[in-house]
Design a protein around this motif. Structure first.
Motif, PDB file in Angstrom:
ATOM      1  N   TRP A  38       0.834  -1.207   0.000  1.00 29.14           N
ATOM      2  CA  TRP A  38       0.000   0.000   0.000  1.00 29.14           C
ATOM      3  C   TRP A  38       0.868   1.257   0.000  1.00 29.14           C
ATOM      4  CZ3 TRP A  38      -0.284   3.563   4.132  1.00 29.14           C
ATOM      5  CH2 TRP A  38      -1.254   4.560   3.977  1.00 29.14           C
ATOM      6  N   ALA A  39       1.903   1.270   0.823  1.00 24.37           N
ATOM      7  CA  ALA A  39       2.771   2.452   0.916  1.00 24.37           C
ATOM      8  C   ALA A  39       3.517   2.690  -0.394  1.00 24.37           C
ATOM      9  CB  ALA A  39       3.753   2.285   2.074  1.00 24.37           C
ATOM     10  N   HIS A  40       3.934   1.629  -1.059  1.00 20.62           N
ATOM     11  CA  HIS A  40       4.628   1.783  -2.343  1.00 20.62           C
ATOM     12  C   HIS A  40       3.687   2.355  -3.395  1.00 20.62           C
ATOM     13  CE1 HIS A  40       6.784   0.821  -6.039  1.00 20.62           C
ATOM     14  NE2 HIS A  40       5.749   0.080  -6.432  1.00 20.62           N
ATOM     15  N   ARG A  41       2.493   1.838  -3.479  1.00 16.28           N
ATOM     16  CA  ARG A  41       1.580   2.257  -4.539  1.00 16.28           C
ATOM     17  C   ARG A  41       1.036   3.667  -4.300  1.00 16.28           C
ATOM     18  NH1 ARG A  41       0.491  -0.795  -8.283  1.00 16.28           N
ATOM     19  NH2 ARG A  41      -1.429   0.342  -8.780  1.00 16.28           N
ATOM     20  N   THR A  42       1.083   4.122  -3.062  1.00 12.60           N
ATOM     21  CA  THR A  42       0.618   5.474  -2.748  1.00 12.60           C
ATOM     22  C   THR A  42       1.778   6.449  -2.547  1.00 12.60           C
ATOM     23  OG1 THR A  42       0.478   4.870  -0.393  1.00 12.60           O
ATOM     24  CG2 THR A  42      -1.533   4.647  -1.722  1.00 12.60           C
ATOM     25  N   HIS A  43       2.999   6.022  -2.909  1.00  9.47           N
ATOM     26  CA  HIS A  43       4.198   6.866  -2.857  1.00  9.47           C
ATOM     27  C   HIS A  43       4.573   7.291  -1.439  1.00  9.47           C
ATOM     28  CE1 HIS A  43       4.812   7.447  -7.252  1.00  9.47           C
ATOM     29  NE2 HIS A  43       3.503   7.241  -7.295  1.00  9.47           N
ATOM     30  N   ILE A  45       6.389   5.335   0.445  1.00  6.48           N
ATOM     31  CA  ILE A  45       7.769   4.848   0.509  1.00  6.48           C
ATOM     32  C   ILE A  45       8.295   4.797  -0.917  1.00  6.48           C
ATOM     33  CG2 ILE A  45       7.454   3.482   2.618  1.00  6.48           C
ATOM     34  CD1 ILE A  45       7.296   0.981   0.823  1.00  6.48           C
ATOM     35  N   GLU A  46       9.624   4.966  -1.075  1.00  6.89           N
ATOM     36  CA  GLU A  46      10.234   4.922  -2.400  1.00  6.89           C
ATOM     37  C   GLU A  46      11.374   3.907  -2.481  1.00  6.89           C
ATOM     38  OE1 GLU A  46       9.159   6.350  -5.072  1.00  6.89           O
ATOM     39  OE2 GLU A  46       7.553   7.443  -4.027  1.00  6.89           O
ATOM     40  N   TRP A  47      11.728   3.293  -1.352  1.00  4.68           N
ATOM     41  CA  TRP A  47      12.865   2.371  -1.383  1.00  4.68           C
ATOM     42  C   TRP A  47      12.582   1.122  -2.222  1.00  4.68           C
ATOM     43  CZ3 TRP A  47      11.643  -2.433   0.377  1.00  4.68           C
ATOM     44  CH2 TRP A  47      10.625  -2.561   1.321  1.00  4.68           C
ATOM     45  N   PHE A  48      11.323   0.684  -2.274  1.00  8.99           N
ATOM     46  CA  PHE A  48      10.992  -0.480  -3.083  1.00  8.99           C
ATOM     47  C   PHE A  48      11.186  -0.156  -4.566  1.00  8.99           C
ATOM     48  CE2 PHE A  48       7.612  -3.523  -4.755  1.00  8.99           C
ATOM     49  CZ  PHE A  48       8.396  -4.649  -4.568  1.00  8.99           C
ATOM     50  N   GLN A  49      10.737   1.044  -4.984  1.00  8.97           N
ATOM     51  CA  GLN A  49      10.946   1.485  -6.360  1.00  8.97           C
ATOM     52  C   GLN A  49      12.431   1.631  -6.650  1.00  8.97           C
ATOM     53  OE1 GLN A  49       8.446   1.975  -8.544  1.00  8.97           O
ATOM     54  NE2 GLN A  49       9.697   2.726 -10.254  1.00  8.97           N
ATOM     55  N   ALA A  50      13.159   2.172  -5.696  1.00 13.01           N
ATOM     56  CA  ALA A  50      14.602   2.379  -5.886  1.00 13.01           C
ATOM     57  C   ALA A  50      15.336   1.055  -6.018  1.00 13.01           C
ATOM     58  CB  ALA A  50      15.170   3.189  -4.721  1.00 13.01           C
ATOM     59  N   ALA A  51      14.899   0.057  -5.255  1.00 13.19           N
ATOM     60  CA  ALA A  51      15.516  -1.265  -5.358  1.00 13.19           C
ATOM     61  C   ALA A  51      15.330  -1.849  -6.752  1.00 13.19           C
ATOM     62  CB  ALA A  51      14.934  -2.198  -4.306  1.00 13.19           C
ATOM     63  N   GLY A  52      14.127  -1.682  -7.297  1.00 12.03           N
ATOM     64  CA  GLY A  52      13.873  -2.159  -8.645  1.00 12.03           C
ATOM     65  C   GLY A  52      14.705  -1.428  -9.680  1.00 12.03           C
ATOM     66  N   GLU A  61      16.378  -5.483 -16.910  1.00 11.49           N
ATOM     67  CA  GLU A  61      14.971  -5.853 -16.776  1.00 11.49           C
ATOM     68  C   GLU A  61      14.295  -4.925 -15.766  1.00 11.49           C
ATOM     69  OE1 GLU A  61      14.063  -9.908 -16.087  1.00 11.49           O
ATOM     70  OE2 GLU A  61      15.249 -10.656 -17.767  1.00 11.49           O
ATOM     71  N   PRO A  62      13.029  -4.595 -15.975  1.00  8.99           N
ATOM     72  CA  PRO A  62      12.326  -3.701 -15.048  1.00  8.99           C
ATOM     73  C   PRO A  62      12.201  -4.313 -13.658  1.00  8.99           C
ATOM     74  CG  PRO A  62      10.792  -4.731 -16.573  1.00  8.99           C
ATOM     75  CD  PRO A  62      12.158  -5.070 -17.065  1.00  8.99           C
ATOM     76  N   GLY A  63      11.925  -3.478 -12.692  1.00  5.52           N
ATOM     77  CA  GLY A  63      11.832  -3.951 -11.313  1.00  5.52           C
ATOM     78  C   GLY A  63      10.775  -5.007 -11.104  1.00  5.52           C
ATOM     79  N   TRP A  64       9.660  -4.927 -11.849  1.00  5.12           N
ATOM     80  CA  TRP A  64       8.600  -5.921 -11.673  1.00  5.12           C
ATOM     81  C   TRP A  64       9.018  -7.302 -12.175  1.00  5.12           C
ATOM     82  CZ3 TRP A  64       7.240  -7.845 -16.383  1.00  5.12           C
ATOM     83  CH2 TRP A  64       7.333  -7.020 -17.500  1.00  5.12           C
ATOM     84  N   SER A  65      10.154  -7.398 -12.868  1.00  2.00           N
ATOM     85  CA  SER A  65      10.697  -8.688 -13.278  1.00  2.00           C
ATOM     86  C   SER A  65      11.940  -9.053 -12.483  1.00  2.00           C
ATOM     87  CB  SER A  65      11.034  -8.666 -14.776  1.00  2.00           C
ATOM     88  OG  SER A  65      11.706  -9.839 -15.152  1.00  2.00           O
ATOM     89  N   SER A  66      12.844  -8.087 -12.268  1.00  2.00           N
ATOM     90  CA  SER A  66      14.118  -8.391 -11.605  1.00  2.00           C
ATOM     91  C   SER A  66      13.943  -8.697 -10.119  1.00  2.00           C
ATOM     92  CB  SER A  66      15.096  -7.226 -11.793  1.00  2.00           C
ATOM     93  OG  SER A  66      14.522  -6.004 -11.352  1.00  2.00           O
ATOM     94  N   TYR A 125       4.343  -3.870  -7.970  1.00  2.00           N
ATOM     95  CA  TYR A 125       5.403  -2.920  -8.339  1.00  2.00           C
ATOM     96  C   TYR A 125       4.942  -1.875  -9.346  1.00  2.00           C
ATOM     97  CZ  TYR A 125      10.041  -1.173  -9.556  1.00  2.00           C
ATOM     98  OH  TYR A 125      11.130  -0.362  -9.761  1.00  2.00           O
ATOM     99  N   PRO A 126       4.285  -2.251 -10.440  1.00  2.00           N
ATOM    100  CA  PRO A 126       3.852  -1.223 -11.399  1.00  2.00           C
ATOM    101  C   PRO A 126       2.821  -0.281 -10.745  1.00  2.00           C
ATOM    102  CG  PRO A 126       3.729  -3.422 -12.365  1.00  2.00           C
ATOM    103  CD  PRO A 126       3.904  -3.606 -10.889  1.00  2.00           C
TER     104      PRO A 126
END
Length: 613
Positions: A38-43, A45-52, A61-66, A125-126
């Motif tokens: 929930w926190a990732h999809r509502t911005h 938190i950004e660390w999950f996006q950054a990890a991808g 490969e995009p984060g949703w695959s890697s 992720y997306p």
């Protein structure tokens, strides 16, 4: 005088405190993961996006695959180690005191939960309306998920559901100490099939915006090729775990099933690997299988000190597929798949027999050849066709839906019929064995030699096996499986050539498999208070009836449960399994149609990348 058995663990379902503990732990972890999603999809938190993004820089490969690939790679290795450790513990020491009392269960739980997280990470992720690839599934107005990520999450959920269902099963029907218990098959089946989802996820990633914008480098290209080939190796491992009882030498079902399962796993994985991956990938797949299984076998046996196990080789079948691909058949995938399955089911099976007879506890005797071939050939051909379909789907070249459905449904029906035939076993009426035992051990570690006499004409000249098996009596300094083939001394007499343990917690029995006959005679069984079972002593001489093996090997099982309840329970598991098979079919079909519509029936290079290109 035999040493007394230690207090046996409780039978049936887990203790209430362990059930509560597992439920609370799962709820806490799930709540934490839901918050992260929930926190990732509502911005927030950004660390999950950054990890991808960091992984994308290294893999293209995009984060949703890697991210899911990283999770699956670690989770399946851990789950495989836990699974084979668990099998060795059950075979060597018997049932658990509860799900939290078995250290292997922690590895399995981590692996399966991480598998579910891998799939869900691809799903969540997306964000902000971004479409992951060209086969994405719309979940809400601005939320799209890769179809392969949904399938991986479904596999993880299917496997995880097997854990609580397993406890329910134990409460209803007693503990089924066998790999092929219905809920056990859910655990390993979900994990095994998820590897196909990872291959599909890689393919979806190749049609993402991130992949098109990449700046190819030699390092990233090599990584992508090795990751792809390793995924096919993982698929072969996942399809081969169903054979584990044969690997440990304590198979509770007829041996005709073993060559069939080996050929089926090899045909699907090796045909798909070569057709889609290119030159050398079938060989790489087999080598990957041997290396990973070899490492796990070493850890379980030599590091953890549990029962030794071996595994199929598949290298002969891989060479056959590579050679077959040198012909023009490679340009006709379905024909290649059928012929590949045919040669794996024949020549490949002969090669596996040589390996089996060299390293496995029991050879494949003449008794199983004809029936085994009749079962293995159609199953291997169907499996080869399914492997070819999978590769065609990855290229966007699936045949018409009617052809695809006919192949998949036909292969499932053929495999189901062959498995049903293999599972059908008989027990001779009013037949008994007379066994004479000689004590050769000590009071601390009693062992016996045995001479066996059976009625005339009960066993033919070439039985599958006449063996003594002792299991579930292991300790910290003694592995808990002892099996050996008896030496024939006359038309109806056999004798042992090495001692087998009795006393303590050992369960020792005579086992006979001859054609469809699969029967056993108990030699020694310890008293088991939770089961209200008395000791069956190993007397100097005795005559006992042949009974179905599972009544001895699965002593904890409740055979008095109502037939309708048993039928309904198995039907539920069957429907869940069919749903998972339908899921991979739908996912492959969706990706294939999307690729075809996108005008990319082949990989962007014009041909599949290979390990040598």
């Amino acid at each position: 005088m035999f040493i007394a058995a230690t207090e046996p663990p409780p039978a049936g379902g887990a203790a209430l405190d362990q059930v509560i503990g597992l439920t609370a732990g799962a709820a806490i972890v799930t709540a934490g993961l839901l918050w992260i999603a929930w926190a990732h999809r509502t911005h927030r938190i950004e660390w999950f996006q950054a990890a991808g993004e960091r992984l994308r820089e290294r893999t293209d490969e995009p984060g949703w695959s890697s991210i899911p690939t990283l999770f699956v790679a670690s989770s399946l290795i851990v789950a495989l180690l836990g699974f084979l450790w668990d099998v060795s513990l059950h075979a060597g020491r018997g049932r658990d005191a509860g799900p939290l009392a078995n250290p292997a269960h922690y590895l399995i739980l981590y692996g399966l939960f991480a598998l579910f997280v891998a799939g869900m990470s691809a799903v969540v992720y997306p964000r902000d309306g971004a479409k992951p690839g060209i086969a994405s599934v719309r979940i809400t107005r601005n939320w799209y998920a890769p179809v392969s990520g949904i399938f991986i999450a479904a596999c993880g959920l299917y496997a995880l559901i097997g854990f609580p269902l397993d406890d329910v099963w134990h409460r209803l029907f007693g503990q089924d100490v066998t790999l092929w218990g219905p809920t056990h098959l859910m655990l390993i089946g979900g994990a095994g099939l998820s590897t196909a989802g990872i291959i599909l996820l890689h393919r979806e990633a190749e049609f993402s915006e991130e992949w098109r914008q990449r700046v190819p480098s030699e390092g990233s290209e090599i990584f992508h090729k090795i990751a792809l080939a390793s995924a096919f190796g993982g698929l072969l491992i996942g399809l081969s775990v169903f054979q584990a009882e044969f690997d440990f030498g304590v198979a509770q079902f007829r041996m005709v099933l073993e060559p069939m399962m080996i050929a089926a796993a090899g045909a699907i994985a090796l045909v798909a690997a070569r057709l889609y991956g290119g030159v050398g990938v079938a060989l790489y797949t087999a080598f990957f299988f041997v290396i990973v299984r070899g490492i796990v076998s070493f850890v379980v046996t030599d590091v953890f000190g549990q029962a030794h196990h071996v595994f199929p080789l598949y290298l002969g079948s891989a060479v056959i597929i590579e050679l077959l691909a040198l012909s023009r058949l490679k340009d006709k995938p379905l024909v290649f798949g059928a012929v590949g399955g045919l040669v794996i089911g024949t020549v490949g099976t002969v090669i596996e027999k040589l390996w089996n007879d060299l390293v496995f506890p029991f050879p494949w005797p003449q008794d199983i050849w004809l029936e085994g071939l009749a079962m293995t050939l159609p199953v291997a051909i169907g499996a080869g066709l399914c492997g070819a379909l999978f590769s065609m789907g990855l290229r966007g070249q699936l045949p018409s839906p009617n052809v695809g459905r006919a192949i998949v449904v036909g292969s499932i029906l053929v495999t189901g019929a062959a498995a049903a035939n293999g599972l059908y076993a008989t027990v001779p009426d009013d037949a008994a064995a007379t066994i004479t035992t000689t004590q050769v051990g000590t009071d601390a570690q009693p062992e016996i030699m045995a001479k066996v006499s059976v009625p005339a004409d009960l066993i033919d000249d070439n039985p599958t096996w006449v063996q003594l098996t002792a299991w579930q009596g292991g300790s910290d300094d003694k592995k808990g499986i002892v099996t050996h083939q008896l030496q024939r001394t006359g038309d109806n007499t056999w004798e042992s050539t090495q001692p087998v343990p009795v006393g303590g917690n050992w369960k020792t029995l005579l086992r006979v498999q001859d054609g469809r006959m699969l029967a056993g005679v108990p030699i020694f069984m310890p008293a088991d208070a939770p089961l209200d079972a008395e000791e069956v002593p190993a007397e100097p001489q005795f005559t006992r009836d042949f009974v179905p093996e599972i009544e001895i090997l699965q002593r904890e099982r409740e055979f008095d449960a109502p037939a309708w309840m048993w039928g309904v329970a198995n039907l539920i598991v069957l429907l869940c399994s069919i749903a998972i098979l339908a899921g991979i079919s739908v996912a492959v079909g969706r990706v294939s149609r999307s690729i075809s519509a996108h005008g990319a029936g082949q990989k962007q290079s014009g041909d599949a990348p290979t390990l040598t290109s």
